[in-house]
Design an enzyme around this catalytic site. Structure first.
Site, PDB file in Angstrom:
ATOM      1  CD  GLU A   1      -2.276  -4.326  -6.930  1.00 39.58           C
ATOM      2  OE1 GLU A   1      -2.407  -3.142  -6.571  1.00 39.58           O
ATOM      3  OE2 GLU A   1      -3.248  -5.084  -7.155  1.00 39.58           O
TER       4      GLU A   1
ATOM      5  CB  THR B   1     -13.384   2.507  -1.907  1.00 42.44           C
ATOM      6  OG1 THR B   1     -12.759   2.533  -3.190  1.00 42.44           O
ATOM      7  CG2 THR B   1     -12.356   2.289  -0.820  1.00 42.44           C
TER       8      THR B   1
ATOM      9  CE1 TYR C   1      -4.218  -1.315  -0.352  1.00 41.16           C
ATOM     10  CE2 TYR C   1      -3.609  -2.793   1.419  1.00 41.16           C
ATOM     11  CZ  TYR C   1      -4.468  -2.427   0.403  1.00 41.16           C
ATOM     12  OH  TYR C   1      -5.590  -3.191   0.156  1.00 41.16           O
TER      13      TYR C   1
ATOM     14  NE  ARG D   1     -11.307  -1.057  -8.877  1.00 44.87           N
ATOM     15  CZ  ARG D   1     -10.672  -0.464  -7.861  1.00 44.87           C
ATOM     16  NH1 ARG D   1      -9.749  -1.121  -7.162  1.00 44.87           N
ATOM     17  NH2 ARG D   1     -10.951   0.767  -7.517  1.00 44.87           N
TER      18      ARG D   1
ATOM     19  CG  PHE E   1      -6.705   5.803   4.713  1.00 42.06           C
ATOM     20  CD1 PHE E   1      -6.128   4.743   4.028  1.00 42.06           C
ATOM     21  CD2 PHE E   1      -7.201   6.873   3.983  1.00 42.06           C
ATOM     22  CE1 PHE E   1      -6.052   4.734   2.642  1.00 42.06           C
ATOM     23  CE2 PHE E   1      -7.128   6.877   2.590  1.00 42.06           C
ATOM     24  CZ  PHE E   1      -6.546   5.800   1.918  1.00 42.06           C
TER      25      PHE E   1
ATOM     26  NE  ARG F   1     -14.092  -3.036  -1.641  1.00 43.08           N
ATOM     27  CZ  ARG F   1     -13.185  -2.384  -2.368  1.00 43.08           C
ATOM     28  NH1 ARG F   1     -13.559  -1.553  -3.322  1.00 43.08           N
ATOM     29  NH2 ARG F   1     -11.895  -2.582  -2.151  1.00 43.08           N
TER      30      ARG F   1
HETATM   31  P1  ATP Z   1      -8.279  -1.650  -2.914  1.00 46.41           P
HETATM   32  O1  ATP Z   1      -7.010  -0.954  -3.398  1.00 46.41           O
HETATM   33  O2  ATP Z   1      -8.125  -2.284  -1.542  1.00 46.41           O
HETATM   34  O3  ATP Z   1      -8.837  -2.578  -3.939  1.00 46.41           O
HETATM   35  P2  ATP Z   1      -9.796   0.618  -3.664  1.00 46.41           P
HETATM   36  O4  ATP Z   1      -8.953   0.632  -4.895  1.00 46.41           O
HETATM   37  O5  ATP Z   1     -11.278   0.574  -3.831  1.00 46.41           O
HETATM   38  O6  ATP Z   1      -9.404  -0.560  -2.711  1.00 46.41           O
HETATM   39  P3  ATP Z   1      -8.061   2.637  -2.555  1.00 46.41           P
HETATM   40  O7  ATP Z   1      -8.339   4.085  -2.724  1.00 46.41           O
HETATM   41  O8  ATP Z   1      -6.980   2.013  -3.385  1.00 46.41           O
HETATM   42  O9  ATP Z   1      -9.451   1.866  -2.757  1.00 46.41           O
HETATM   43  O10 ATP Z   1      -7.764   2.381  -1.016  1.00 46.41           O
HETATM   44  C1  ATP Z   1      -7.105   1.215  -0.579  1.00 46.41           C
HETATM   45  C2  ATP Z   1      -7.751   0.734   0.693  1.00 46.41           C
HETATM   46  O11 ATP Z   1      -7.511   1.689   1.722  1.00 46.41           O
HETATM   47  C3  ATP Z   1      -9.275   0.611   0.626  1.00 46.41           C
HETATM   48  O12 ATP Z   1      -9.736  -0.572   0.067  1.00 46.41           O
HETATM   49  C4  ATP Z   1      -9.629   0.708   2.103  1.00 46.41           C
HETATM   50  O13 ATP Z   1      -9.389  -0.524   2.785  1.00 46.41           O
HETATM   51  C5  ATP Z   1      -8.635   1.758   2.590  1.00 46.41           C
HETATM   52  N1  ATP Z   1      -9.190   3.114   2.501  1.00 46.41           N
HETATM   53  C6  ATP Z   1      -9.400   3.848   1.371  1.00 46.41           C
HETATM   54  N2  ATP Z   1      -9.914   5.065   1.655  1.00 46.41           N
HETATM   55  C7  ATP Z   1     -10.042   5.101   3.010  1.00 46.41           C
HETATM   56  C8  ATP Z   1     -10.503   6.086   3.943  1.00 46.41           C
HETATM   57  N3  ATP Z   1     -10.943   7.275   3.546  1.00 46.41           N
HETATM   58  N4  ATP Z   1     -10.482   5.757   5.262  1.00 46.41           N
HETATM   59  C9  ATP Z   1     -10.021   4.562   5.700  1.00 46.41           C
HETATM   60  N5  ATP Z   1      -9.559   3.595   4.878  1.00 46.41           N
HETATM   61  C10 ATP Z   1      -9.571   3.849   3.553  1.00 46.41           C
HETATM   62 MG    MG Z   2      -6.817   0.537  -4.841  1.00 49.67          MG
END
Ligand code: ATP
Ligand code: MG
Length: 143
Positions: free
Chosen positions: A128, A93, A51, A87, A59, A104
């Protein structure tokens, strides 16, 4: 549409809620084939690295702590348009914004604890997949 591969992770809350079978069923039902899979516990270092793109976000520390809180199930999914299809099956998300019938929307409790991860594009998918699997780990399936 092209046959693609994408990385999926069932996060610790998905494992805790015994959703492995349900989530695999949804993937297979949508013609996303599981061509590699393993269960593991992410180290702090692996989660930090995975990450890394979010390292400046407020976060980030919480996210790393959540992702290392229990085992995860990491898979490579293969199918036509697999990246976008996964997706769509996952949903937005934030579960409050996810369409009904998505993973979700059906199972996640918050924007952080949102059950699944899916790669967001061809470059991140390749990167990844390489993060967790070597080419020999990925099983060729009949078309
Ligand atoms: P992922 O990468 O896990 O598939 P995503 O692409 O939908 O999810 P990202 O923006 O990449 O979302 O964020 C990665 C992860 O970080 C999210 O899946 C969630 O677990 C966490 N996350 C994202 N935004 C927030 C937030 N505002 N507050 C807390 N945790 C968050
Ligand atoms: Mg993501």
């Amino acid at each position: 549409m092209n046959v693609e591969r994408t990385l999926s992770i069932i996060k610790p809350d998905g494992i805790e809620k015994d959703l492995i079978g349900e989530i695999f069923r949804r993937f297979e039902g949508a013609k996303l084939r599981i061509v590699a899979a393993k269960m593991l516990k992410l180290s702090q270092e692996q989660a930090n690295q995975f990450y890394f793109v979010h390292r400046e976000k407020s976060f980030y520390a919480d996210l790393v702590s959540y992702m290392t809180s229990g085992p995860v199930m990491v898979q490579v999914l293969e199918g036509e348009g697999a990246i976008e299809k996964n997706r769509l099956i996952m949903g937005a998300t934030d579960p409050a914004e996810a369409d009904p019938g998505t993973i979700r929307s059906d199972f996640a409790e918050s924007i952080e604890r949102n059950i699944v991860h899916g790669s967001d594009g061809p470059l991140t998918a390749a990167e990844e997949i390489r993060f967790f699997f070597s080419e020999e780990d990925i099983c060729l399936r009949r078309p």
